[in-house]
Design an enzyme around this catalytic site. Structure first.
Site, mmCIF file in Angstrom:
data_model
loop_
_atom_site.group_PDB
_atom_site.id
_atom_site.type_symbol
_atom_site.label_atom_id
_atom_site.label_comp_id
_atom_site.label_asym_id
_atom_site.label_seq_id
_atom_site.Cartn_x
_atom_site.Cartn_y
_atom_site.Cartn_z
ATOM 1 N N TYR A 245 0.809 -1.213 0.000
ATOM 2 C CA TYR A 245 0.000 0.000 0.000
ATOM 3 C C TYR A 245 0.850 1.273 0.000
ATOM 4 O O TYR A 245 0.363 2.345 -0.359
ATOM 5 C CB TYR A 245 -0.940 0.024 1.211
ATOM 6 C CG TYR A 245 -1.987 -1.066 1.195
ATOM 7 C CD1 TYR A 245 -2.381 -1.673 0.011
ATOM 8 C CD2 TYR A 245 -2.592 -1.494 2.359
ATOM 9 C CE1 TYR A 245 -3.337 -2.673 -0.011
ATOM 10 C CE2 TYR A 245 -3.557 -2.486 2.353
ATOM 11 C CZ TYR A 245 -3.927 -3.071 1.168
ATOM 12 O OH TYR A 245 -4.875 -4.059 1.148
ATOM 13 N N ASP B 85 -4.929 -7.331 5.659
ATOM 14 C CA ASP B 85 -6.180 -6.685 5.271
ATOM 15 C C ASP B 85 -7.225 -7.737 4.920
ATOM 16 O O ASP B 85 -8.392 -7.658 5.332
ATOM 17 C CB ASP B 85 -5.909 -5.771 4.075
ATOM 18 C CG ASP B 85 -7.046 -4.794 3.803
ATOM 19 O OD1 ASP B 85 -8.071 -4.856 4.506
ATOM 20 O OD2 ASP B 85 -6.914 -3.978 2.880
#
Length: 366
Positions: free
Chosen positions: A143, A251
């Site tokens: 990310y 996640d």
């Protein structure tokens, strides 16, 4: 003598303000049990900030949030803002907060309340008694790695690129926290990677293994590939205690673990920064696992329990107190045992109540 702390409130979008309201009422009722008092300041974040200020988080507000002792977040985002450029979508505010506040560890507990076990999509004998802590590295990985973006190759084809990067210190600090947490739980860490095909996670496995050998040999350590971990969470979730992994895998797996319990409306989370030298509150951002649920916003249908339990995590992990945290957790169990249900956790024939009613019941039970 009462200790005073500053709490930044970020209600956000959709049902965020509703669940934050209930959580704050529970905090104010429970805090005196540990002689704590909180001054509360509210800031806009996410879509509501975009509507008001044209940015998902103002620089000045971020600087004020940094001065707080802890942060309580509702939820951000919704279909209204999905067509915007990625650089200014509501979710960018979350990434910025995590980075600027140096919140490197996301704690996602997955436990089953006996009263709502039948809300799980899995059989009772599979999920009964699970108590898992998913520890997700939050500020590194794919990310945040560079280069990233969408460009055009020499043949005129569009190409998307993201880069997965981890450094040794980033891996070591999240692994250290996992081992320390396991020592306070059942003494077992499962480190999840994809070391058979990804060099970055081969490094992850090497560093976790070395740290275990050098400092935490009293804790049981297992390594597991992420695809197998996803399967094992459904097949035999009780085998897990502390599950530690990187940003992308965490996640996904934390949401999978959440659904073992039957409803993400019951599940809290914490994002922690490093502990202060010499003690004092540990900066953290606490939020429910669920999203902004704009389809039920303003209808008194939202389940505030995940946010209320996030407050309990805040009291325990940021301020190091237990009486008020335990009072909130016991209140949740009591209210569920008494049959209070919101629509997301209601078994057939159950009496469904609204956000305000279950929130009042929680406050009364503390």
């Amino acid at each position: 003598m009462t200790t005073q702390y500053k709490l930044a409130l970020l209600p956000g979008d959709g049902i965020g303000p509703e669940v934050i309201e209930s959580a704050v009422e529970c905090l104010q009722k429970a805090a005196p049990l540990d002689d704590l008092e909180f001054s509360l300041t509210e800031y806009k974040v996410g879509g509501c900030a975009l509507d008001a200020y044209k940015v998902p988080l103002r620089d000045g507000d971020l600087e004020e949030v940094k001065k707080a002792d802890s942060v309580l977040l509702g939820a951000v985002g919704g279909p209204k803002w999905e067509g915007l450029d990625y650089a200014i979508r509501p979710e960018r505010a979350l990434l910025r907060l995590r980075a600027e506040l140096e919140l490197f560890a996301n704690l996602r507990p997955a436990t089953v309340f006996p009263e709502t076990i039948d809300a799980s999509a899995l059989k009772r004998e599979v999920v009964e008694g699970i108590d898992i802590m998913v520890l997700r590295e939050l500020t590194g990985g794919i990310y945040f790695g560079t280069p990233k973006g969408v460009d055009t190759d020499p043949d005129g084809n569009r190409r998307g690129v993201n880069t997965m990067v981890y450094t040794e210190p980033e891996i070591e600090r999240i692994a250290r926290l996992a081992f320390e947490m396991a020592r306070q739980r059942r003494g077992k860490v499962t480190s999840v990677d994809k070391a058979n095909v990804l060099e970055v996670t081969e490094l992850w496995r090497d560093i976790v293994t070395k740290l275990h050998k050098d400092e935490y040999s009293d804790v049981e350590l297992n390594h597991m590939y992420v695809d197998n971990a996803a399967m094992q969470l459904i097949r035999n979730p009780r085998q897990f205690d502390v599950l530690v992994t990187g940003n992308l895998f965490g996640d996904i797996l934390s949401d999978e673990a959440a659904m073992l319990t039957g409803s993400i409306g019951l599940l809290p989370s914490a994002s922690l920064g490093k502990a202060k030298e010499g003690g004092g509150p540990r900066l953290g951002m606490y939020e429910p696992v669920h999203g902004s649920a704009p389809d039920i916003a303003g209808q008194d249908k939202a389940n505030p329990i995940a946010t209320v339990l996030s407050v309990a995590m805040m009291l325990r992990y940021s301020f190091g107190v237990s009486k008020s945290a335990e009072a909130i957790e016991k209140a949740v169990s009591k209210v569920l045992a008494e049959g209070y249900r919101t629509a997301d956790i209601a078994e057939p024939g159950a009496k469904i109540v609204g956000t305000k009613e279950i929130g009042k019941a929680l406050v009364d039970a503390i």
